[in-house]
Scaffold this motif. Structure first.
Motif, PDB file in Angstrom:
ATOM      1  N   ARG A 149     -12.931 -37.045  -6.872  1.00  0.00           N
ATOM      2  CA  ARG A 149     -14.090 -37.528  -7.621  1.00  0.00           C
ATOM      3  C   ARG A 149     -14.282 -36.783  -8.937  1.00  0.00           C
ATOM      4  NH1 ARG A 149     -18.732 -37.175  -3.194  1.00  0.00           N
ATOM      5  NH2 ARG A 149     -17.652 -35.182  -2.869  1.00  0.00           N
ATOM      6  N   ARG A 150     -13.659 -35.624  -9.087  1.00  0.00           N
ATOM      7  CA  ARG A 150     -13.786 -34.857 -10.327  1.00  0.00           C
ATOM      8  C   ARG A 150     -12.798 -35.313 -11.398  1.00  0.00           C
ATOM      9  NH1 ARG A 150     -14.529 -28.554  -8.316  1.00  0.00           N
ATOM     10  NH2 ARG A 150     -16.327 -28.924  -6.930  1.00  0.00           N
ATOM     11  N   ASP A 152     -10.970 -38.105 -13.922  1.00  0.00           N
ATOM     12  CA  ASP A 152     -11.146 -39.348 -14.658  1.00  0.00           C
ATOM     13  C   ASP A 152     -10.061 -39.421 -15.719  1.00  0.00           C
ATOM     14  OD1 ASP A 152     -12.019 -37.695 -16.810  1.00  0.00           O
ATOM     15  OD2 ASP A 152     -14.084 -37.803 -16.078  1.00  0.00           O
ATOM     16  N   SER A 153     -10.194 -40.339 -16.663  1.00  0.00           N
ATOM     17  CA  SER A 153      -9.154 -40.523 -17.671  1.00  0.00           C
ATOM     18  C   SER A 153      -9.015 -39.324 -18.593  1.00  0.00           C
ATOM     19  CB  SER A 153      -9.441 -41.783 -18.492  1.00  0.00           C
ATOM     20  OG  SER A 153     -10.695 -41.665 -19.151  1.00  0.00           O
ATOM     21  N   GLU A 154     -10.075 -38.517 -18.749  1.00  0.00           N
ATOM     22  CA  GLU A 154     -10.038 -37.385 -19.652  1.00  0.00           C
ATOM     23  C   GLU A 154      -9.855 -36.052 -18.929  1.00  0.00           C
ATOM     24  OE1 GLU A 154      -9.838 -37.949 -22.738  1.00  0.00           O
ATOM     25  OE2 GLU A 154     -10.369 -40.081 -22.665  1.00  0.00           O
ATOM     26  N   ASN A 155     -10.208 -35.997 -17.655  1.00  0.00           N
ATOM     27  CA  ASN A 155     -10.089 -34.767 -16.869  1.00  0.00           C
ATOM     28  C   ASN A 155      -9.197 -35.070 -15.670  1.00  0.00           C
ATOM     29  OD1 ASN A 155     -12.408 -32.864 -18.058  1.00  0.00           O
ATOM     30  ND2 ASN A 155     -13.189 -34.964 -17.967  1.00  0.00           N
ATOM     31  N   ARG A 156      -7.963 -34.619 -15.755  1.00  0.00           N
ATOM     32  CA  ARG A 156      -7.004 -34.966 -14.698  1.00  0.00           C
ATOM     33  C   ARG A 156      -5.792 -34.048 -14.777  1.00  0.00           C
ATOM     34  NH1 ARG A 156      -3.062 -38.672 -16.952  1.00  0.00           N
ATOM     35  NH2 ARG A 156      -3.536 -39.040 -19.152  1.00  0.00           N
ATOM     36  N   ILE A 157      -4.953 -34.163 -13.770  1.00  0.00           N
ATOM     37  CA  ILE A 157      -3.666 -33.461 -13.739  1.00  0.00           C
ATOM     38  C   ILE A 157      -2.605 -34.459 -14.175  1.00  0.00           C
ATOM     39  CG2 ILE A 157      -1.973 -32.325 -12.282  1.00  0.00           C
ATOM     40  CD1 ILE A 157      -4.215 -31.227 -10.614  1.00  0.00           C
ATOM     41  N   THR A 158      -1.923 -34.144 -15.246  1.00  0.00           N
ATOM     42  CA  THR A 158      -0.961 -35.085 -15.818  1.00  0.00           C
ATOM     43  C   THR A 158       0.450 -34.912 -15.265  1.00  0.00           C
ATOM     44  OG1 THR A 158      -0.517 -33.575 -17.663  1.00  0.00           O
ATOM     45  CG2 THR A 158      -2.295 -35.185 -17.952  1.00  0.00           C
ATOM     46  N   GLY A 159       0.712 -33.866 -14.527  1.00  0.00           N
ATOM     47  CA  GLY A 159       2.042 -33.642 -13.977  1.00  0.00           C
ATOM     48  C   GLY A 159       2.151 -32.233 -13.436  1.00  0.00           C
ATOM     49  N   ALA A 160       3.337 -31.867 -12.993  1.00  0.00           N
ATOM     50  CA  ALA A 160       3.553 -30.538 -12.430  1.00  0.00           C
ATOM     51  C   ALA A 160       5.027 -30.189 -12.534  1.00  0.00           C
ATOM     52  CB  ALA A 160       3.085 -30.473 -10.976  1.00  0.00           C
ATOM     53  N   VAL A 175      -2.811 -29.420 -16.594  1.00  0.00           N
ATOM     54  CA  VAL A 175      -4.209 -29.830 -16.453  1.00  0.00           C
ATOM     55  C   VAL A 175      -4.761 -30.225 -17.815  1.00  0.00           C
ATOM     56  CG1 VAL A 175      -6.492 -29.161 -15.622  1.00  0.00           C
ATOM     57  CG2 VAL A 175      -4.441 -28.220 -14.533  1.00  0.00           C
ATOM     58  N   GLN A 176      -5.353 -31.400 -17.865  1.00  0.00           N
ATOM     59  CA  GLN A 176      -6.014 -31.872 -19.085  1.00  0.00           C
ATOM     60  C   GLN A 176      -7.509 -31.957 -18.822  1.00  0.00           C
ATOM     61  OE1 GLN A 176      -4.550 -35.445 -21.354  1.00  0.00           O
ATOM     62  NE2 GLN A 176      -6.559 -36.269 -20.798  1.00  0.00           N
ATOM     63  N   ARG A 177      -8.299 -31.345 -19.707  1.00  0.00           N
ATOM     64  CA  ARG A 177      -9.752 -31.366 -19.582  1.00  0.00           C
ATOM     65  C   ARG A 177     -10.379 -31.727 -20.922  1.00  0.00           C
ATOM     66  NH1 ARG A 177     -11.526 -28.830 -14.819  1.00  0.00           N
ATOM     67  NH2 ARG A 177      -9.988 -27.467 -13.807  1.00  0.00           N
ATOM     68  N   GLU A 178     -11.537 -32.341 -20.846  1.00  0.00           N
ATOM     69  CA  GLU A 178     -12.324 -32.624 -22.039  1.00  0.00           C
ATOM     70  C   GLU A 178     -13.426 -31.581 -22.137  1.00  0.00           C
ATOM     71  OE1 GLU A 178     -13.884 -36.667 -24.101  1.00  0.00           O
ATOM     72  OE2 GLU A 178     -14.799 -36.173 -22.168  1.00  0.00           O
ATOM     73  N   VAL A 179     -13.428 -30.816 -23.214  1.00  0.00           N
ATOM     74  CA  VAL A 179     -14.370 -29.714 -23.388  1.00  0.00           C
ATOM     75  C   VAL A 179     -15.088 -29.890 -24.723  1.00  0.00           C
ATOM     76  CG1 VAL A 179     -12.990 -28.129 -21.997  1.00  0.00           C
ATOM     77  CG2 VAL A 179     -12.595 -28.256 -24.452  1.00  0.00           C
ATOM     78  N   PRO A 180     -16.312 -29.378 -24.839  1.00  0.00           N
ATOM     79  CA  PRO A 180     -17.014 -29.447 -26.125  1.00  0.00           C
ATOM     80  C   PRO A 180     -16.344 -28.559 -27.166  1.00  0.00           C
ATOM     81  CG  PRO A 180     -18.266 -28.156 -24.540  1.00  0.00           C
ATOM     82  CD  PRO A 180     -17.133 -28.782 -23.783  1.00  0.00           C
ATOM     83  N   GLU A 181     -16.439 -28.950 -28.408  1.00  0.00           N
ATOM     84  CA  GLU A 181     -15.857 -28.157 -29.482  1.00  0.00           C
ATOM     85  C   GLU A 181     -16.579 -26.818 -29.579  1.00  0.00           C
ATOM     86  OE1 GLU A 181     -14.674 -28.637 -34.221  1.00  0.00           O
ATOM     87  OE2 GLU A 181     -15.618 -30.264 -33.092  1.00  0.00           O
ATOM     88  N   PRO A 182     -15.854 -25.702 -29.582  1.00  0.00           N
ATOM     89  CA  PRO A 182     -16.525 -24.395 -29.564  1.00  0.00           C
ATOM     90  C   PRO A 182     -17.261 -24.126 -30.871  1.00  0.00           C
ATOM     91  CG  PRO A 182     -14.162 -24.120 -29.881  1.00  0.00           C
ATOM     92  CD  PRO A 182     -14.389 -25.574 -29.601  1.00  0.00           C
ATOM     93  N   ALA A 183     -18.403 -23.445 -30.751  1.00  0.00           N
ATOM     94  CA  ALA A 183     -19.143 -23.022 -31.936  1.00  0.00           C
ATOM     95  C   ALA A 183     -18.455 -21.818 -32.564  1.00  0.00           C
ATOM     96  CB  ALA A 183     -20.581 -22.673 -31.558  1.00  0.00           C
TER      97      ALA A 183
END
Length: 421
Positions: A149-150, A152-160, A175-183
């Motif tokens: 459930r965690r 989705d298209s932006e947060n997932r494991i793309t391979g190994a 591992v691919q994650r969508e994160v906010p742009e750092p300040a």
């Protein structure tokens, strides 16, 4: 929002039958690399293409049963990796790909599709994944992964990728994650000097140090194993295959060295995380480490001097893994809104960070710096003084003023530094 791609390594727990199957696939992947390399070097340039290589691999998997052990997608990944290696060579990022030796290369099996992994968390310590042609395998769960459930298209494991290490098999998830742009990081700046006696010396006067990577007992055992290895190697005729006892000795040595490397990487991760969290801009020297660790043997006509001393220095530099430290600083600083600035290395250890002058004899010992300029007299640890110079040069490089004049002669002194009295 930004897409962040990182690798996460976990230890695999394979049954004896699964370990044999993984080894067969690893040897097949290595052999396929060598076959593709031979095909590439023998075929005319106009006949080289990804489609032609793919057709040759498909035919080879039909004709050679031992090559069919490797899953089709893993075979395609070997081909793509080989072509990418040539691209890296053409763009000047790496050397040309070469033949992979059976005993000197590391076994690796690629699983390019993340959906094939079927990852499930079993409990707090263990997870389960699917490995093609091997079956379900357990792996150590040490970090939350974007699965179920965690995901989705932006947060997932793309391979190994499965990797064989001296202590067993490991899996590296992509591992691919969508994160906010750092300040933007608002902390202070720092210069970092890398060395042997003091692994990391910061311009604020502090040091980041570590002890030996192996305990006294482990070091004693490693020395004993290395002596045993040399004795057994001398006892065997040239060209004869290694005995089982000699192979076992090699494995024991590799296991101890892998233990030392894991401890070194763990220290580097913790240290670089602390530095990037505390400082916004990190200055480091732009070192040509490959040139620094070259052998001093020379040639028969022109033999080198202090060869054993230089060999010891080369081993010490290699053990500190300066390049890996900078790599960690770069991506961790970017994640926190900071930056890493590389500055020219010449004269950072000889210049006074207070007055900006280079006075002969100022570096009295390896650890003590005392400016001999009559108008200065600045005193500090030599590595701290170098770190301050690196910090000054990083600031001037960012502001567009260039470096501190590392290529200037001693007679043409640069202007006073920012810490001048």
């Amino acid at each position: 929002m930004l897409k962040r791609r990182r690798g996460h390594r976990a230890r695999l727990r394979l049954t004896p039958a699964q370990a044999l199957g993984a080894e067969d696939q690893g040897h097949a992947a290595r052999a396929l690399w060598n076959l593709v390399h031979d095909w590439w070097t023998m075929i005319p340039r106009e006949g080289r293409s990804l489609a032609a290589a793919d057709a040759a691999i498909r035919q080879g998997r039909k004709d050679l049963p031992w090559l069919a052990v490797l899953p089709a997608q893993a075979a395609q990944a070997v081909l793509k990796t080989y072509f990418q290696a040539w691209k890296n060579c053409w763009e000047g990022r790496a050397e040309a790909p070469a033949f992979k030796s059976r005993f000197r290369s590391r076994m690796a099996i690629d699983i390019p599709q993340g959906r094939d992994l079927q990852i499930v968390r079993l409990n707090r310590r263990w997870g389960r994944m699917w490995v093609p042609k091997i079956g379900y395998a357990l792996f150590r769960w040490t970090r939350d992964l974007p699965v179920g459930r965690r995901a989705d298209s932006e947060n997932r494991i793309t391979g190994a990728r499965l990797v064989k290490e001296p202590d067993g098999w490991h899996v590296v998830f992509r591992v691919q994650r969508e994160v906010p742009e750092p300040a933007a990081h608002t902390g202070p700046t720092v210069g970092v000097d890398r060395g042997i006696a003091k692994p990391l010396a910061l311009s604020d006067g502090t040091f980041r140090e570590h002890g030996p990577w192996l305990t006294k007992g482990e070091t004693k055992r490693l020395n004993r194993l290395e002596k045993t290895r040399e004795r057994r190697r001398r006892a065997r005729p040239s060209g004869e295959r290694n005995s089982r006892r000699l192979t076992h000795t090699h494995d024991q040595i590799a296991l101890l060295r892998a233990t030392a490397k894991r401890r070194a990487v763990d220290w580097q991760h913790k240290t670089t995380t602390g530095i990037t969290e505390a400082f916004s801009r990190i200055g480091v020297e732009d070192l040509a480490i490959g040139h620094m660790v070259r052998s001093a043997k020379g040639t028969v006509a022109d033999p080198g001097v202090n060869v054993s001393q230089k060999a010891g220095l080369n081993r010490a530099i290699t053990a500190e893994a300066w390049g890996r430290t900078v790599t960690m600083l770069e991506y961790k600083a970017a994640e926190r809104g900071g930056s890493v600035v590389k500055v020219p290395a010449p004269y950072t250890s000889l210049r006074c960070s207070a007055c900006g002058r280079i006075t002969p004899g100022s570096r009295e010992t390896q650890a003590r710096f005392l400016c001999k300029s009559p108008a200065c007299g600045f005193e500090a640890h030599a590595d701290t003084n170098a770190g301050r110079n690196i910090d000054h040069a990083a600031g001037q490089a960012v502001s567009g003023r260039g470096d501190l004049g590392g290529t200037r002669s001693v007679k043409r002194q640069p202007p006073l530094g920012p810490h001048a009295a």
